[in-house]
Design a protein around this motif. Sequence first.
Motif, PDB file in Angstrom:
ATOM      1  N   LEU A 176       5.386  -2.208  -7.367  1.00 22.61           N
ATOM      2  CA  LEU A 176       5.276  -2.649  -5.982  1.00 22.61           C
ATOM      3  C   LEU A 176       4.177  -3.698  -5.914  1.00 22.61           C
ATOM      4  O   LEU A 176       2.986  -3.373  -5.877  1.00 22.61           O
ATOM      5  N   ASP A 177       4.592  -4.955  -5.940  1.00 22.65           N
ATOM      6  CA  ASP A 177       3.634  -6.050  -5.831  1.00 22.65           C
ATOM      7  C   ASP A 177       3.249  -6.237  -4.371  1.00 22.65           C
ATOM      8  O   ASP A 177       4.081  -6.057  -3.477  1.00 22.65           O
ATOM      9  N   GLU A 178       1.992  -6.617  -4.141  1.00 24.81           N
ATOM     10  CA  GLU A 178       1.471  -6.722  -2.767  1.00 24.81           C
ATOM     11  C   GLU A 178       1.745  -5.412  -2.010  1.00 24.81           C
ATOM     12  O   GLU A 178       2.326  -5.392  -0.921  1.00 24.81           O
ATOM     13  N   ALA A 179       1.332  -4.313  -2.608  1.00 24.83           N
ATOM     14  CA  ALA A 179       1.661  -2.982  -2.077  1.00 24.83           C
ATOM     15  C   ALA A 179       1.267  -2.782  -0.613  1.00 24.83           C
ATOM     16  O   ALA A 179       2.032  -2.158   0.151  1.00 24.83           O
ATOM     17  N   PRO A 180       0.108  -3.288  -0.127  1.00 22.28           N
ATOM     18  CA  PRO A 180      -0.218  -3.078   1.281  1.00 22.28           C
ATOM     19  C   PRO A 180       0.730  -3.767   2.252  1.00 22.28           C
ATOM     20  O   PRO A 180       0.710  -3.459   3.451  1.00 22.28           O
ATOM     21  N   GLU A 181       1.539  -4.704   1.766  1.00 21.15           N
ATOM     22  CA  GLU A 181       2.512  -5.362   2.641  1.00 21.15           C
ATOM     23  C   GLU A 181       3.719  -4.466   2.918  1.00 21.15           C
ATOM     24  O   GLU A 181       4.484  -4.728   3.851  1.00 21.15           O
ATOM     25  N   PHE A 182       3.922  -3.431   2.107  1.00 18.75           N
ATOM     26  CA  PHE A 182       5.011  -2.490   2.367  1.00 18.75           C
ATOM     27  C   PHE A 182       4.639  -1.636   3.582  1.00 18.75           C
ATOM     28  O   PHE A 182       3.473  -1.267   3.762  1.00 18.75           O
ATOM     29  N   PRO A 183       5.608  -1.290   4.423  1.00 13.92           N
ATOM     30  CA  PRO A 183       5.305  -0.371   5.531  1.00 13.92           C
ATOM     31  C   PRO A 183       4.775   0.952   4.992  1.00 13.92           C
ATOM     32  O   PRO A 183       5.226   1.454   3.961  1.00 13.92           O
ATOM     33  N   ARG A 184       3.821   1.516   5.697  1.00 11.30           N
ATOM     34  CA  ARG A 184       3.199   2.753   5.227  1.00 11.30           C
ATOM     35  C   ARG A 184       4.215   3.884   5.062  1.00 11.30           C
ATOM     36  O   ARG A 184       4.135   4.635   4.075  1.00 11.30           O
ATOM     37  N   PRO A 185       5.194   4.072   5.969  1.00  9.16           N
ATOM     38  CA  PRO A 185       6.183   5.138   5.728  1.00  9.16           C
ATOM     39  C   PRO A 185       6.974   4.938   4.441  1.00  9.16           C
ATOM     40  O   PRO A 185       7.358   5.916   3.791  1.00  9.16           O
ATOM     41  N   VAL A 186       7.211   3.679   4.060  1.00  5.31           N
ATOM     42  CA  VAL A 186       7.924   3.417   2.811  1.00  5.31           C
ATOM     43  C   VAL A 186       7.076   3.857   1.625  1.00  5.31           C
ATOM     44  O   VAL A 186       7.565   4.505   0.690  1.00  5.31           O
ATOM     45  N   LEU A 187       5.794   3.528   1.653  1.00  4.82           N
ATOM     46  CA  LEU A 187       4.909   3.931   0.557  1.00  4.82           C
ATOM     47  C   LEU A 187       4.779   5.447   0.476  1.00  4.82           C
ATOM     48  O   LEU A 187       4.826   6.030  -0.617  1.00  4.82           O
ATOM     49  N   ASP A 188       4.631   6.089   1.626  1.00  2.00           N
ATOM     50  CA  ASP A 188       4.467   7.543   1.614  1.00  2.00           C
ATOM     51  C   ASP A 188       5.745   8.271   1.215  1.00  2.00           C
ATOM     52  O   ASP A 188       5.694   9.440   0.810  1.00  2.00           O
ATOM     53  N   SER A 189       6.887   7.604   1.316  1.00  2.00           N
ATOM     54  CA  SER A 189       8.135   8.246   0.881  1.00  2.00           C
ATOM     55  C   SER A 189       8.166   8.459  -0.628  1.00  2.00           C
ATOM     56  O   SER A 189       9.002   9.223  -1.130  1.00  2.00           O
ATOM     57  N   LEU A 190       7.262   7.804  -1.356  1.00  2.00           N
ATOM     58  CA  LEU A 190       7.202   7.973  -2.813  1.00  2.00           C
ATOM     59  C   LEU A 190       6.382   9.179  -3.233  1.00  2.00           C
ATOM     60  O   LEU A 190       6.377   9.541  -4.410  1.00  2.00           O
ATOM     61  N   ARG A 191       5.668   9.785  -2.298  1.00  2.00           N
ATOM     62  CA  ARG A 191       4.795  10.885  -2.673  1.00  2.00           C
ATOM     63  C   ARG A 191       5.565  12.064  -3.264  1.00  2.00           C
ATOM     64  O   ARG A 191       5.147  12.654  -4.272  1.00  2.00           O
ATOM     65  N   GLN A 192       6.668  12.423  -2.660  1.00  2.00           N
ATOM     66  CA  GLN A 192       7.435  13.572  -3.152  1.00  2.00           C
ATOM     67  C   GLN A 192       8.054  13.320  -4.536  1.00  2.00           C
ATOM     68  O   GLN A 192       7.903  14.154  -5.441  1.00  2.00           O
ATOM     69  N   PRO A 193       8.721  12.184  -4.783  1.00  2.00           N
ATOM     70  CA  PRO A 193       9.253  11.984  -6.140  1.00  2.00           C
ATOM     71  C   PRO A 193       8.179  11.837  -7.210  1.00  2.00           C
ATOM     72  O   PRO A 193       8.423  12.176  -8.371  1.00  2.00           O
ATOM     73  N   LEU A 194       6.979  11.357  -6.843  1.00  2.00           N
ATOM     74  CA  LEU A 194       5.912  11.263  -7.837  1.00  2.00           C
ATOM     75  C   LEU A 194       5.489  12.643  -8.340  1.00  2.00           C
ATOM     76  O   LEU A 194       5.048  12.790  -9.472  1.00  2.00           O
ATOM     77  N   GLU A 195       5.642  13.655  -7.515  1.00  2.00           N
ATOM     78  CA  GLU A 195       5.297  15.023  -7.918  1.00  2.00           C
ATOM     79  C   GLU A 195       6.460  15.736  -8.592  1.00  2.00           C
ATOM     80  O   GLU A 195       6.287  16.390  -9.615  1.00  2.00           O
ATOM     81  N   SER A 196       7.658  15.613  -8.012  1.00  2.00           N
ATOM     82  CA  SER A 196       8.782  16.428  -8.475  1.00  2.00           C
ATOM     83  C   SER A 196       9.649  15.740  -9.521  1.00  2.00           C
ATOM     84  O   SER A 196      10.352  16.416 -10.283  1.00  2.00           O
ATOM     85  N   LYS A 213      -3.273   1.044   4.326  1.00  2.00           N
ATOM     86  CA  LYS A 213      -1.840   1.350   4.246  1.00  2.00           C
ATOM     87  C   LYS A 213      -1.520   2.168   3.000  1.00  2.00           C
ATOM     88  O   LYS A 213      -0.495   2.844   2.951  1.00  2.00           O
ATOM     89  N   LEU A 214      -2.380   2.056   1.984  1.00  2.00           N
ATOM     90  CA  LEU A 214      -2.236   2.915   0.807  1.00  2.00           C
ATOM     91  C   LEU A 214      -2.970   4.213   1.107  1.00  2.00           C
ATOM     92  O   LEU A 214      -4.176   4.314   0.972  1.00  2.00           O
ATOM     93  N   SER A 215      -2.245   5.204   1.544  1.00  2.00           N
ATOM     94  CA  SER A 215      -2.846   6.438   2.030  1.00  2.00           C
ATOM     95  C   SER A 215      -3.553   7.190   0.911  1.00  2.00           C
ATOM     96  O   SER A 215      -3.240   7.034  -0.284  1.00  2.00           O
ATOM     97  N   GLY A 216      -4.489   8.039   1.309  1.00  2.00           N
ATOM     98  CA  GLY A 216      -5.219   8.854   0.347  1.00  2.00           C
ATOM     99  C   GLY A 216      -4.321   9.747  -0.487  1.00  2.00           C
ATOM    100  O   GLY A 216      -4.475   9.810  -1.717  1.00  2.00           O
ATOM    101  N   PRO A 217      -3.359  10.460   0.136  1.00  2.00           N
ATOM    102  CA  PRO A 217      -2.468  11.293  -0.681  1.00  2.00           C
ATOM    103  C   PRO A 217      -1.658  10.513  -1.697  1.00  2.00           C
ATOM    104  O   PRO A 217      -1.357  11.028  -2.773  1.00  2.00           O
ATOM    105  N   LEU A 218      -1.292   9.248  -1.383  1.00  2.00           N
ATOM    106  CA  LEU A 218      -0.558   8.440  -2.356  1.00  2.00           C
ATOM    107  C   LEU A 218      -1.465   8.050  -3.518  1.00  2.00           C
ATOM    108  O   LEU A 218      -1.092   8.206  -4.692  1.00  2.00           O
ATOM    109  N   LEU A 219      -2.676   7.551  -3.203  1.00  2.00           N
ATOM    110  CA  LEU A 219      -3.586   7.149  -4.265  1.00  2.00           C
ATOM    111  C   LEU A 219      -4.069   8.347  -5.081  1.00  2.00           C
ATOM    112  O   LEU A 219      -4.445   8.196  -6.250  1.00  2.00           O
TER     113      LEU A 219
END
Length: 509
Positions: A308-328, A380-386
């Motif tokens: 994800l280049d220029e990651a803060p330009e992605f909408p925050r809900p889009v970035l946070d949608s990756l949290r679950q697959p990163l774990e599971s 926009k890069l939330s704490g739980p994502l980082l």
Amino acid sequence: MAVARTRSVTLIGVTGHAVEVEADVGNGLAGISLIGLPDTTLSEARERVRSALVNSSYPWPDARITVSLFPAGLPKRGSQFDLAIAVAILGAAGVVPGERLVSYFFLGELGLDGRLRPVRGILPAVLSTAGQDGTTVVVPAANAAEAALVPGVKVVPIRDLRQLAEWLRKGAPPPEAPAPEPPAAATTTTHPGVDLADVVGQPLGRRALEVCAAGGHNLWMLGPPGTGKTLLAERLPTLLPDLELDHALEVTAIHSVAGVLPPDSPMMSRPPFVSPHHTATAAAIVGGGSTVVRPGAASLAHRGVLFLDEAPEFPRPVLDSLRQPLESGHVVVSRAAGSVTFPARFMLVLAANPCPCAQPQDPSDSCRCTPTIKRRYLGKLSGPLLDRVDMKVMVARSSKRELLADRQFVESSAVVAGRVRMARERAARRLARTPWRTNAEIPSTALHADFRPSEDAMKPLAGGLETGSLSNRGLDRIMRLSWTLADLTGKDRPEVEEVATAYALWMGV
């Protein structure tokens, strides 16, 4: 014979389910009805099948035709049922021997002139039939190379409906499918000319890529534009080893369902690299669709890299949608009609500028962004994502002297890939009795029970645990990272040096 039966396969996500296709030609007003939860594309098969039979010089029964798809409660989607419906009608009408039809699976879309057109998802569909002894699958000739990748399944390639009907009528030996091509030989680059030696002046970034590739870890790079963040990310696949056979089949199946399988090779033997634009929606990233659910970028990057280049330009809900697959390691897409699961075990690489204007940050810079603007931008890069990112690296501009001095230390992708391969082999021997392949896959329970570093090695983490600046998830990430550092240095277990280095990489200092 009034009723004929054959078989086909429906796909739900990347999982195939056998479907029995029954055709009944009986008394009643002439017409054809299709039952068994067909979608719009499948409902249109009635007209395609009718034209294909007539244009192949076979009579269309002047009777009531009922086609049933069993199990009735399982949704059926796509045009791959055309061929099974056509041969079932031919069997019910007595044109071909009905008793032969039950021995095969039929997959393929019919053209109006009777030609067989290729369809998506042939590989996962054929994989679902592989558990049955002596399975024979009839597919379009254009899909034969992809279907032949599945071991233990006999593939019959067919060009058109007439060729198939004549083969079924005469019982002659079926056409031979092309032999599956072996996976491509190991290569060090995904694209010719892409090499890690191209990145000069970023020794920490190159080291971070090596660690990331050796253990399957996630990475965040922060720095001004032009420092090489994108160059580094694009060269990460060149450090990764070729996919093992089972992983290659997984990746190929996902790309087959998505319809983006490379035309030059039916088997994807290299880890994929996916870089969506920052305007991508959540459905484009994790998968979705109103009628047919398709895999998103996260699944297309399975066993590879999602950048994800220029990651803060992605909408925050889009970035946070990756949290679950990163774990599971998988994505669950829920819709009113049901839920679909896609594999999504990837390495996430984020790149970000320190502020929206992206100007130099030295004392003589021209940046006019206030601290509030900078915090809001990176916020926009939330704490739980980082918290799910193993390594955070600062990528700074290099002076002319630093660039000249670093040229003597740069290494090619082939050299670094060799160290990565050796580190992965050490991890594989350690994890031989487990279902995991890399350090990043080790779950928390096993990490603390069987793979916990010694108490002396864990001393650098004591301060972070006492102050609460280090979360439990962060602790697990640091422990996995320390094992990778130990594998790269040839040590049997992580020591204080590896744990301290992993802690610094996780903190981004």
